[in-house]
Design an enzyme around this catalytic site. Structure first.
Site, PDB file in Angstrom:
ATOM      1  N   SER A  81      36.185  49.550  17.208  1.00 50.89           N
ATOM      2  CA  SER A  81      35.740  49.805  15.836  1.00 50.89           C
ATOM      3  C   SER A  81      34.542  48.918  15.524  1.00 50.89           C
ATOM      4  CB  SER A  81      36.866  49.473  14.850  1.00 50.89           C
ATOM      5  OG  SER A  81      36.379  49.458  13.526  1.00 50.89           O
ATOM      6  N   TYR A 139      43.673  44.052  11.764  1.00 49.76           N
ATOM      7  CA  TYR A 139      42.967  45.202  12.364  1.00 49.76           C
ATOM      8  C   TYR A 139      41.664  44.734  13.012  1.00 49.76           C
ATOM      9  CZ  TYR A 139      40.744  49.761  12.846  1.00 49.76           C
ATOM     10  OH  TYR A 139      40.105  50.880  13.363  1.00 49.76           O
TER      11      TYR A 139
END
Ligand SMILES: NC(=O)c1ccc[n+]([C@@H]2O[C@H](COP(=O)([O-])OP(=O)(O)OC[C@H]3O[C@@H](n4cnc5c(N)ncnc54)[C@H](OP(=O)(O)O)[C@@H]3O)[C@@H](O)[C@H]2O)c1
Length: 249
Positions: A141, A155
């Site tokens: 990401s 995350y």
């Protein structure tokens, strides 16, 4: 080189299902896994009707079940007659603000996005080492490049860890025979982003998946997708003082 037989984890929704549709349209054979088997069965029915010439194998897999990962990958490989590309995509976006006593939520995110990804990586390398080639794709990401305040702390850490594993693998396999690609998506519509507060610069699923698949097919070492505006934003994220990363949280 055409990677004909593609295994995708987390293929029951979002980017995984989108990539499955896109690779099916290119005539590739698919091995699809996730926990929601009924979703995979529906996707298989849809794609088999649209593209009767391709092979599709599906399997139930919780990637946090470390013993099951090699078993399921091996069964799927047997059904397709081998695997040329493995896309480590399964992931979750949940988590809690650090210090709020919800260790379980952050631990689950790191266990799914990083520890289970490591298990998938080890399994993929074993398969590719045996056959002497293969393309390993890690869906990380843009948030692997920064820390943000709030619920996405774990995350970000999981994706920073995954990107780092990918970079180590790129160093390890710089001369082949295994090709490694780290993909850093920006914000793309999916079940995960539907639950997120951050809709900034979000692109629809089709647009995002198109960019994702095009990047995977080029087989670069590392790619930010969609490239605009995320490639320059990633450079910014890397140097932004932590308190200023809030808009990305
Ligand atoms: N969408 C974005 O903007 C974006 C941006 C950057 C990175 N990503 C990454 O892209 C990947 C896909 O996310 P998405 O946005 O498409 O979200 P999504 O729609 O929620 O899809 C997540 C997929 O992962 C699977 N999954 C989750 N936990 C799993 C587990 N324990 N075992 C097996 N499969 C599991 C889910 O399937 P089941 O629930 O059926 O198991 C689902 O198929 C993730 O790694 C995410 O971090 C997404």
């Amino acid at each position: 080189m055409t990677r004909q037989k593609i295994l995708i984890t987390g293929a029951s929704s979002g980017l995984g299902a989108g990539m499955a549709r896109s690779f099916a349209a290119k005539g590739r054979d698919l091995a699809l896994c996730a926990r929601r088997t009924e979703r995979l069965d529906e996707l298989k029915t849809e794609l088999s009707q649209q593209y009767p010439g391709i092979k599709i194998a599906v399997a139930t897999l919780d990637v946090r079940d470390h013993e099951q990962v090699p078993k399921v990958f091996s069964e799927l490989s047997d059904q397709l007659g081998g695997i040329d590309r493995i896309i480590v995509n399964a992931g979750i976006g949940s988590g809690a603000r650090l210090g709020t006593g919800k260790l379980w939520a952050n631990k689950k995110t790191i266990e799914t996005n990083l520890v289970a990804a490591l298990v998938q990586i080890e399994t993929a390398l074993e398969i590719f080492t045996k056959t002497g080639s293969g393309h390993l794709v890690l869906i990380s990401s843009v948030l692997g490049n920064a820390g943000v305040p709030g619920v996405k702390a774990a995350y970000c850490a999981s994706k920073a860890g995954l990107t780092s594993l990918g970079e180590s693998l790129r160093a390890e396999y710089a001369r082949g025979p295994i090709k490694v690609t780290v993909i850093e998506p920006g914000y793309i519509e999916s079940e995960m982003t539907a639950k997120s507060n951050s809709t900034m610069l979000m692109v629809d699923n089709d647009t995002g998946v198109k960019a994702l698949v095009a990047a995977i097919e080029r087989e670069p070492g590392r790619a930010v997708v969609p490239r605009w505006p995320w490639a320059p934003l990633v450079q910014l994220l890397r140097v932004l003082p932590p308190p200023l990363t809030k808009p990305f949280a």
